[in-house]
Scaffold this motif. Structure first.
Motif, PDB file in Angstrom:
ATOM      1  N   PRO A  85      46.769  85.481  54.334  1.00 55.94           N
ATOM      2  CA  PRO A  85      47.446  86.568  55.058  1.00 55.94           C
ATOM      3  C   PRO A  85      47.425  87.892  54.304  1.00 55.94           C
ATOM      4  CG  PRO A  85      48.683  84.545  55.274  1.00 55.94           C
ATOM      5  CD  PRO A  85      47.579  84.255  54.296  1.00 55.94           C
ATOM      6  N   ASN A  86      47.051  88.935  55.026  1.00 51.93           N
ATOM      7  CA  ASN A  86      47.039  90.310  54.504  1.00 51.93           C
ATOM      8  C   ASN A  86      46.154  90.465  53.266  1.00 51.93           C
ATOM      9  OD1 ASN A  86      48.887  91.467  56.451  1.00 51.93           O
ATOM     10  ND2 ASN A  86      50.452  90.227  55.455  1.00 51.93           N
ATOM     11  N   ARG A  87      45.117  89.673  53.191  1.00 54.71           N
ATOM     12  CA  ARG A  87      44.175  89.781  52.077  1.00 54.71           C
ATOM     13  C   ARG A  87      42.756  89.976  52.615  1.00 54.71           C
ATOM     14  NH1 ARG A  87      46.214  87.452  47.313  1.00 54.71           N
ATOM     15  NH2 ARG A  87      48.453  87.786  47.312  1.00 54.71           N
ATOM     16  N   GLY A  88      41.867  90.377  51.733  1.00 57.33           N
ATOM     17  CA  GLY A  88      40.456  90.432  52.094  1.00 57.33           C
ATOM     18  C   GLY A  88      39.866  89.043  52.148  1.00 57.33           C
ATOM     19  N   LEU A  89      38.632  88.951  52.620  1.00 58.43           N
ATOM     20  CA  LEU A  89      37.954  87.658  52.698  1.00 58.43           C
ATOM     21  C   LEU A  89      37.426  87.258  51.334  1.00 58.43           C
ATOM     22  CD1 LEU A  89      37.946  88.710  55.691  1.00 58.43           C
ATOM     23  CD2 LEU A  89      35.817  87.437  55.965  1.00 58.43           C
ATOM     24  N   GLN A  90      37.510  85.960  51.047  1.00 60.53           N
ATOM     25  CA  GLN A  90      36.953  85.424  49.807  1.00 60.53           C
ATOM     26  C   GLN A  90      35.750  84.555  50.150  1.00 60.53           C
ATOM     27  OE1 GLN A  90      39.741  83.388  47.274  1.00 60.53           O
ATOM     28  NE2 GLN A  90      41.444  84.640  47.973  1.00 60.53           N
ATOM     29  N   ARG A 110      36.669  96.314  60.896  1.00 63.66           N
ATOM     30  CA  ARG A 110      38.048  96.318  61.382  1.00 63.66           C
ATOM     31  C   ARG A 110      38.397  94.925  61.879  1.00 63.66           C
ATOM     32  NH1 ARG A 110      39.151 100.891  65.256  1.00 63.66           N
ATOM     33  NH2 ARG A 110      37.739  99.736  66.630  1.00 63.66           N
ATOM     34  N   GLN A 111      39.585  94.496  61.517  1.00 64.14           N
ATOM     35  CA  GLN A 111      40.079  93.192  61.962  1.00 64.14           C
ATOM     36  C   GLN A 111      41.328  93.443  62.780  1.00 64.14           C
ATOM     37  OE1 GLN A 111      41.399  90.498  58.874  1.00 64.14           O
ATOM     38  NE2 GLN A 111      40.795  88.738  60.084  1.00 64.14           N
ATOM     39  N   ALA A 112      41.270  93.115  64.032  1.00 64.89           N
ATOM     40  CA  ALA A 112      42.405  93.309  64.923  1.00 64.89           C
ATOM     41  C   ALA A 112      43.134  91.992  65.112  1.00 64.89           C
ATOM     42  CB  ALA A 112      41.926  93.843  66.275  1.00 64.89           C
ATOM     43  N   ALA A 113      44.461  92.065  65.170  1.00 66.59           N
ATOM     44  CA  ALA A 113      45.288  90.892  65.477  1.00 66.59           C
ATOM     45  C   ALA A 113      45.003  89.724  64.552  1.00 66.59           C
ATOM     46  CB  ALA A 113      45.114  90.470  66.930  1.00 66.59           C
ATOM     47  N   GLY A 114      44.630  89.995  63.321  1.00 65.42           N
ATOM     48  CA  GLY A 114      44.475  88.957  62.323  1.00 65.42           C
ATOM     49  C   GLY A 114      43.361  87.970  62.577  1.00 65.42           C
ATOM     50  N   ARG A 115      42.407  88.345  63.420  1.00 69.36           N
ATOM     51  CA  ARG A 115      41.342  87.370  63.687  1.00 69.36           C
ATOM     52  C   ARG A 115      39.963  87.967  63.465  1.00 69.36           C
ATOM     53  NH1 ARG A 115      43.162  82.508  65.874  1.00 69.36           N
ATOM     54  NH2 ARG A 115      41.031  81.830  65.509  1.00 69.36           N
ATOM     55  N   PHE A 175      43.491  96.190  60.568  1.00 69.72           N
ATOM     56  CA  PHE A 175      43.272  95.901  59.150  1.00 69.72           C
ATOM     57  C   PHE A 175      41.833  96.270  58.854  1.00 69.72           C
ATOM     58  CE2 PHE A 175      44.586  94.391  55.261  1.00 69.72           C
ATOM     59  CZ  PHE A 175      43.916  93.279  54.791  1.00 69.72           C
ATOM     60  N   TYR A 176      41.624  97.231  57.961  1.00 70.48           N
ATOM     61  CA  TYR A 176      40.293  97.737  57.664  1.00 70.48           C
ATOM     62  C   TYR A 176      39.808  97.162  56.341  1.00 70.48           C
ATOM     63  CZ  TYR A 176      40.717 100.910  61.565  1.00 70.48           C
ATOM     64  OH  TYR A 176      40.851 101.417  62.830  1.00 70.48           O
ATOM     65  N   LEU A 177      38.642  96.581  56.408  1.00 68.52           N
ATOM     66  CA  LEU A 177      38.070  95.922  55.244  1.00 68.52           C
ATOM     67  C   LEU A 177      36.756  96.577  54.865  1.00 68.52           C
ATOM     68  CD1 LEU A 177      38.785  92.327  56.453  1.00 68.52           C
ATOM     69  CD2 LEU A 177      39.665  93.280  54.329  1.00 68.52           C
ATOM     70  N   CYS A 178      36.613  96.843  53.593  1.00 67.64           N
ATOM     71  CA  CYS A 178      35.355  97.334  53.039  1.00 67.64           C
ATOM     72  C   CYS A 178      34.685  96.171  52.327  1.00 67.64           C
ATOM     73  CB  CYS A 178      35.637  98.470  52.063  1.00 67.64           C
ATOM     74  SG  CYS A 178      34.164  99.218  51.322  1.00 67.64           S
ATOM     75  N   PRO A 231      40.418  94.376  49.235  1.00 69.45           N
ATOM     76  CA  PRO A 231      41.719  93.825  49.635  1.00 69.45           C
ATOM     77  C   PRO A 231      42.198  94.298  50.992  1.00 69.45           C
ATOM     78  CG  PRO A 231      42.007  95.550  48.013  1.00 69.45           C
ATOM     79  CD  PRO A 231      40.532  95.317  48.115  1.00 69.45           C
ATOM     80  N   GLY A 232      41.584  95.337  51.538  1.00 75.18           N
ATOM     81  CA  GLY A 232      41.931  95.789  52.878  1.00 75.18           C
ATOM     82  C   GLY A 232      42.998  96.871  52.911  1.00 75.18           C
ATOM     83  N   THR A 233      43.005  97.622  54.012  1.00 69.76           N
ATOM     84  CA  THR A 233      44.037  98.622  54.298  1.00 69.76           C
ATOM     85  C   THR A 233      44.639  98.324  55.659  1.00 69.76           C
ATOM     86  OG1 THR A 233      42.980 100.397  53.028  1.00 69.76           O
ATOM     87  CG2 THR A 233      44.502 101.053  54.769  1.00 69.76           C
ATOM     88  N   ARG A 234      45.952  98.180  55.691  1.00 75.09           N
ATOM     89  CA  ARG A 234      46.656  97.957  56.952  1.00 75.09           C
ATOM     90  C   ARG A 234      47.041  99.315  57.515  1.00 75.09           C
ATOM     91  NH1 ARG A 234      46.813  93.916  60.150  1.00 75.09           N
ATOM     92  NH2 ARG A 234      47.215  92.531  58.408  1.00 75.09           N
ATOM     93  N   LEU A 235      46.434  99.686  58.643  1.00 78.37           N
ATOM     94  CA  LEU A 235      46.708 100.971  59.290  1.00 78.37           C
ATOM     95  C   LEU A 235      47.520 100.744  60.545  1.00 78.37           C
ATOM     96  CD1 LEU A 235      46.275 104.034  59.725  1.00 78.37           C
ATOM     97  CD2 LEU A 235      44.173 103.442  60.965  1.00 78.37           C
ATOM     98  N   THR A 236      48.643 101.441  60.635  1.00 78.87           N
ATOM     99  CA  THR A 236      49.467 101.425  61.841  1.00 78.87           C
ATOM    100  C   THR A 236      49.541 102.838  62.378  1.00 78.87           C
ATOM    101  OG1 THR A 236      50.796  99.601  60.972  1.00 78.87           O
ATOM    102  CG2 THR A 236      51.692 100.831  62.833  1.00 78.87           C
ATOM    103  N   VAL A 237      49.122 103.003  63.623  1.00 76.26           N
ATOM    104  CA  VAL A 237      49.173 104.305  64.276  1.00 76.26           C
ATOM    105  C   VAL A 237      50.324 104.276  65.285  1.00 76.26           C
ATOM    106  CG1 VAL A 237      47.908 106.039  65.589  1.00 76.26           C
ATOM    107  CG2 VAL A 237      46.692 104.567  63.974  1.00 76.26           C
TER     108      VAL A 237
END
Lengths: 115, 113
Positions: A40-45, B37-42, B88-91, B106-112
């Motif tokens: 949860p709330n992490r990047g992919l490993q 971008r990852q929407a709704a945790g999936r 959730f934006y992932l690089c 680790p990602g950035t959680r963006l809420t607009v």
């Protein structure tokens, strides 16, 4: 076009039991296949990958995956599940003809391991 | 060893405001770089990728843009955020060889709002 299917939204397994998370794919050319895990709330490993060679690939945390060319599948397995394995798992694929190392990811499968 | 950094970790922005998310990679040169971008945790949606400085490919039409001003720096921007940009934006980066896996930040959680 490349595509990946993870047919199960969620997999439930008891701690200590074997687990399987399913993945099937479609690509042009030879497939390069990957499994990732996300907490949860992490990047992919990164867990493991298949490029060529043995069909059974071993990866991190005791996970392994079996490449089956005839069934176009790359299922993730672990002989004995741990509660700490509970997470979101992604299968990804890239065809050997694809430019830029771009991956196509499946929709993800939630794994829940209960004690 | 190679590492990838993203900041900020979380961000709350009003609709119509600008956006700048930064991603930097250490320990490797000439990486391929990606924004997802990852929407709704999936599921993950590839937004942009770059194979070199100033080379940006867009995967989907949208309100966002990307730039790569330096070899190991990748920036995601918007002039005016929409509610639908929340997520959730992932690089990620991969090394130059074709069969290499991608490594994620680790990602950035963006809420607009």
């Amino acid at each position: 076009a490349q595509s990946v299917a993870q047919p199960e939204d969620q997999v439930n397994v008891a701690e200590g039991n074997p687990l399987t998370v399913k993945c099937t794919y479609s690509v042009s050319g030879n497939p390069y296949l990957f499994w990732y895990v996300q907490y949860p709330n992490r990047g992919l490993q990164f867990l493991l990958k298949y490029i060529t060679g043995d069909n059974l690939v071993k990866g991190s945390y005791g996970f392994e995956a079996e490449f089956n060319k005839s069934q176009t599948s790359f299922h993730l397995k672990k002989p004995s599940a741990l509660v700490s394995d509970s997470a979101l798992y992604f299968c990804a694929v890239r065809g050997s003809m694809e430019y830029g190392n771009k991956l196509v990811f499946g929709a993800g499968t939630i794994l829940r391991v209960k004690s | 060893s190679q590492t990838i950094h993203q900041w900020p970790a979380t961000l709350v922005q009003p609709v119509g405001s600008p956006l700048s998310l930064e991603c930097t990679v250490e320990g490797t040169s000439n990486p391929n770089l990606y924004w997802y971008r990852q929407a709704a945790g999936r599921g993950l949606q590839l937004l942009f990728y770059s194979v070199g400085i100033g080379q940006i490919s867009s995967e989907v039409p949208q309100n966002l843009s990307a730039s790569r001003p330096q070899d190991r720096q990748f920036i995601l921007s918007s002039k005016k955020l929409l509610l639908s940009d929340s997520g959730f934006y992932l690089c990620a980066f991969s090394r130059e060889l074709r069969n290499n896996e991608q490594f994620f930040g680790p990602g950035t959680r963006l809420t607009v709002l």
